[in-house]
Every structure is written in C-alpha cells, then in structure tokens.
Write an enzyme that holds these catalytic residues in place. Structure first.
Site, PDB file in Angstrom:
ATOM      1  NE  ARG A 123      31.543  32.357  21.473  1.00  0.00           N
ATOM      2  CZ  ARG A 123      30.907  31.587  22.359  1.00  0.00           C
ATOM      3  NH1 ARG A 123      30.305  32.170  23.393  1.00  0.00           N
ATOM      4  NH2 ARG A 123      30.840  30.290  22.209  1.00  0.00           N
ATOM      5  CG  ASP A 171      41.554  56.880  41.471  1.00  0.00           C
ATOM      6  OD1 ASP A 171      41.693  58.088  41.165  1.00  0.00           O
ATOM      7  OD2 ASP A 171      40.536  56.228  41.192  1.00  0.00           O
ATOM      8  CG  ASP A 177      41.467  49.743  46.901  1.00  0.00           C
ATOM      9  OD1 ASP A 177      41.275  48.804  46.104  1.00  0.00           O
ATOM     10  OD2 ASP A 177      40.745  50.767  46.934  1.00  0.00           O
ATOM     11  CB  ALA A 215      34.016  58.678  44.782  1.00  0.00           C
ATOM     12  N   GLY A 216      37.236  57.313  43.655  1.00  0.00           N
ATOM     13  CA  GLY A 216      38.640  57.328  44.028  1.00  0.00           C
ATOM     14  C   GLY A 216      38.902  56.313  45.125  1.00  0.00           C
TER      15      GLY A 216
END
Length: 380
Positions: free
Chosen positions: A224, A271, A244, A305-306
């Site tokens: 929705r 990233d 990954d 974190a990345g």
C-alpha cells in the site's frame, strides 16, 4: 601513446562474445583491428577473456585510505590504483557527509585530479550532507543539513571536476534545487531518504535520474506504500546495488532485477571503504570505530558502514546469485553505470572510438591485467 594489438582473445564487447577475436588500441582509444598501424606492440593472449573495464560509481576508499580522510590528488591516485587491482578502470571517489570545508577540499582535489589525468579517475560522487536524518545510516548526524543557495552554487561549480553524482534526499533538498542541479549537468541521485512513492516521483520528474544503493537507507516497498524502493522499480531511473550478500539479500536483488522498469537499469556499485586491497582490521570514520568482521563493515551497534568488497567480486557474486548469467553481470559493472553517468559514448564497451579501458582475465574469470586508455596499470 603507442599502439597496441592483442590477438587470440575471447572478447565480450558489452553486447556479445566473440571467439578468437582481436583488440586494437591507438591514442588511448579502441580502433578497428584491421587498422592497426605499423610498429604496434603485439600480444598473443592465448585464449584469455577480454571485457570492458569496470566502472564503479560509489567508492569511499581503498588501499588503506578513505576519501574523507584526506581529500587530495594523492588520495585519489591511491584509491584508483587499489581498485585497478580488481578490474575497476573508472570510478567516482565518494565523499560522505562531512564538514563544509571537507567538501570544498574534495571538489578542489577532483578538479586537480582531472587536470592531472589521474588514471581511473572519472569524477566525484558527493553523498550528502543533504540527507534525511531518519535514514542517514553511518553518516554523522552533526553534519546532515538542508541544502542552501550557497550549496547549490558550490555543487554547480563542482561539475568542472568531471561527471558528478550528487546523492540527496527530498527531506533536505527542494524540487527546485534538484531541477537546477540536473539542468546544470549533475547526475542527481535520490538516497538516504524516507520519502514516500509520490514524493520520489516528483523529484524524478524534476531531474533526479538515479538512486543510491537500492534498498539500503531508503523507505521500503509495501503493497500500500511503495516507498522509495517502489518508485525506483516503477520508474525509468537507474539505481546502484551493492552485491555482497550483506547489504541486499540475493532474493530481493532477483525480484528487483525482474521488476525494474526501463529505460534505467540497476548497476553494481561497491560502496567500498579503505579496506579494499589491504588486510587492515578496524578503522576510524568521523571519530567512530568501524569494525571489519567476516566481510562486513559496521559500527558497534551493527549499522553498516560501506562495504568490504571489490568490483570483480561483485560481478562474480551477481553472476552466481542473481540468476542473470555472467554477460548481464558484466553489463551491470560496465554498460549500465556508463549509461547512468551519460558517458556511454566513450566508456563501458569495447568498440572503435571508445576509451581503451579493458581487462584480460582467465577463462575462470581471474584477473590477469587491467588497462586504462590502452596502458597496462596492473598485472597479476
């Protein structure tokens, strides 16, 4: 720049495979093999695979340093060199949310790197600080802020560093700002946002053409409330995806790939953080410790974190787990990011006139060498 002629390869040109093929380079660009000049260096590749060089549009760091740590030309050189060891021939050093002064330094470094012709440097990705506080992830809360007129002027000025991607959230950026930035030539990417489906579509209509790390740090898909994820899949924009197995479950990636409406495509991004190409353990980011454990980079509370993955590994993972095959996995790291950055007329494929960025690999897809502009920058 000397000419080059490579024979005896199995060539993937970005569209299809060619057996017992040839590849020729002159002046840093591909030329037709039947136009090889006299005196060109000739290499018999002995059946190696040749594919376009990988393009990574979100690279925080590599080789032991993050772009935020020291935004400079030497840092860009170090990051590009580290990722060349894993097949990346063009990348966007990515600055995450930081002080105003750090962004100014990053822009200056990008302009200098372009002027210096740093191998592998494509342009900049400025991820933040104009994000949603609710979806900031690892970005430092103290620096997240709304976009102001001075920011728009600085970001327009950053475009002289080369192709530039800007990750912004509607919560901190106006529709008019996106319209102005897109009109100036920036690749505006929506990310780190909790916006709803209709808001996302309004920003896409204003010129946002990509989304940053699909599924991560964005409003999820609901039957929705389609959210930002729904807007990405139901519109024509492109989107990066971290392959990954940690950031996105492979089942979610498979569903997204089947559902994505064109003409935009889902492309791979790493990233990647500074850990790529190193055996470094934990590290600091904006004064907080990032823990490196079993392929995962995260704060103590588990916030990602990345990523701790390179592009070669990402392509292998996508080919194996996304049910798309190797050809499409390669396109997700070459053709599609080039198209997303509007540089498909010079990168992402092997064809006469395009930049001679390519890889030589074994039949088992192990990297043998990386070439940028026809020059070998890495050999296994």
């Amino acid at each position: 720049m000397s000419a080059l002629h490579i024979r005896g390869i199995r060539l993937f040109d970005g569209n299809t495979w060619h057996d017992d093929a040839e590849l020729a380079v002159e002046g840093g660009r591909f030329i037709a093999p039947d136009n090889v000049p006299v005196g060109a260096e000739t290499i018999d590749a002995g059946g190696l695979l040749a594919v376009p060089g990988f393009i990574d549009l979100q690279v925080n760091g590599g080789g032991g340093i993050n772009f935020n740590d020291e935004p400079s030309v030497p840092t860009i050189e170090r990051i590009c060199a580290a990722h060349a060891h894993f097949g990346t021939t063009a990348l966007l050093p990515t600055l995450i949310t930081d002080r105003r002064e750090t962004r100014s330094e990053a822009v200056a470094a990008g302009k200098a790197a372009r002027a210096a012709g740093v191998p592998g440097f494509l342009g900049l990705h400025l991820e933040g600080p104009h994000l949603s506080a609710a979806k900031r992830g690892v970005h430092a809360a103290a620096y997240v802020r709304p976009m102001e007129e001075t920011d728009i002027k600085e970001l327009v000025g950053a475009l002289s560093a080369g192709p530039t991607m800007l990750t912004v959230a509607p919560e901190s950026t106006s529709v008019e700002a996106v319209r102005r930035l897109a009109a100036a030539g920036a690749i505006v990417s929506l990310g780190h946002t909790d916006c709803d489906y209709h808001t996302a579509l309004a920003y896409i209509a204003a010129g946002a053409s990509t989304a940053t790390h699909l599924f991560n740090a964005m409003s999820p898909f609901g039957h929705r409330t389609p959210g930002m994820v729904g807007a990405v899949l139901d519109s024509g924009i492109s989107a990066g995806l971290i392959a990954d197995g940690i950031h996105v479950h492979p089942a979610a990636a498979r569903v997204a790939l089947r559902a994505k409406r064109g003409p935009g495509r889902i492309f791979l991004v790493t990233d990647a953080m500074l850990t790529i190409g190193t055996d470094l353990p934990d590290f600091e980011l904006n004064g907080r410790t990032i823990f490196r454990r079993d392929g995962r980079l995260a704060l103590a509370d588990g916030t990602l974190a990345g990523a701790d993955i390179d592009m070669l590994s990402s392509v292998r993972y996508a080919a194996e787990h996304f049910e798309i095959g190797l050809d499409e996995a390669i396109r997700m790291a070459t053709v599609y990011p080039a198209e997303a950055m509007r540089i498909g007329n010079r990168k992402g494929r092997v064809a006469p006139g395009l930049d001679a960025d390519f890889l030589l690999l074994t039949p088992d897809f192990e990297l043998k060498s990386t070439w940028i502009g026809g020059a070998r920058v890495y050999s296994a």
